[in-house]
Enzyme design. Structure first.
Site, PDB file in Angstrom:
ATOM      1  N   THR A  86       0.821  -1.142  -0.010  1.00 18.04           N
ATOM      2  CA  THR A  86       0.106  -0.133   0.092  1.00 18.04           C
ATOM      3  C   THR A  86       0.799   1.227  -0.190  1.00 18.04           C
ATOM      4  O   THR A  86       0.549   2.162  -0.663  1.00 18.04           O
ATOM      5  CB  THR A  86      -1.146  -0.115   1.065  1.00 18.04           C
ATOM      6  OG1 THR A  86      -1.772  -1.254   1.049  1.00 18.04           O
ATOM      7  CG2 THR A  86      -1.906   1.056   1.221  1.00 18.04           C
ATOM      8  N   CYS A  87       2.076   1.142   0.882  1.00 15.95           N
ATOM      9  CA  CYS A  87       2.912   2.223   1.011  1.00 15.95           C
ATOM     10  C   CYS A  87       3.406   2.657  -0.722  1.00 15.95           C
ATOM     11  O   CYS A  87       3.613   3.834  -0.800  1.00 15.95           O
ATOM     12  CB  CYS A  87       3.961   1.944   1.791  1.00 15.95           C
ATOM     13  SG  CYS A  87       3.363   1.725   3.413  1.00 15.95           S
TER      14      CYS A  87
END
EC number: 1.11.1.27
Length: 171
Positions: A47-48
């Protein structure tokens, strides 16, 4: 307890990635500036890397148009943050902060225990807006979520898009 709106950000040593790696203090980074700082649990994580940092890269110029500096914080070493910035095409000026020992994250009270995933202490996913080191807005994600700390959510919270200027009346 975590940092709250109206409080001064803690002043601790941290590594900042400019063209190289520099040791500095958070107090120096925030003093006299308007800053959005967002934190991610880890560089190169899904997600980052796929959503959180890319959103700030994409919208970086909008923050700058508002006179706001942008910083990305992660509990990773400076070399990892430097490599991640290069792989994500982070523009010059979007400052990457390596909190390798989680000192700043702990001082903020925003530590995530990633031990179950083999990651140890990490930063919770959050974004804050500070003026001259004083927190004016703090958006902390619920576990497993990615909504309130996105670049788009922060821009909206800060009033983007800017209202159009009133036309100058003609006589």
């Amino acid at each position: 307890m975590s940092i709250q709106v109206g409080q001064m950000l803690p002043d601790v040593e941290i590594r900042a990635i400019y063209e190289g790696i520099e040791q500095t203090r958070t107090g120096q980074l925030f003093a006299g500036h308007k800053v959005v700082m967002f934190a991610v649990p880890g560089a190169f994580t899904p997600t980052c890397s796929n959503r959180h940092l890319p959103g700030y890269v994409e919208h970086y110029t909008k923050f700058r148009e508002l006179g706001i500096d942008v910083m990305c914080l992660a509990v990773n070493d400076a070399y990892v943050m430097q490599a991640w910035a290069a792989s994500q095409h982070v523009p010059p000026g979007l400052l990457m902060l390596a909190d390798g020992n989680a000192s700043f994250t702990q001082a903020l009270g925003l530590v995530l225990d990633g031990s179950a995933y083999g990651m140890g202490p990490r930063a919770r996913r959050f974004a804050l807006y500070a003026e001259d080191g004083v927190v004016k807005l703090l958006q902390v994600e619920a576990p497993g979520e990615f909504r309130v700390s996105s670049a788009e959510a922060m821009l909206e919270a800060l009033g983007w898009p800017q209202p159009p200027m009133d036309p100058i009346p003609t006589l």
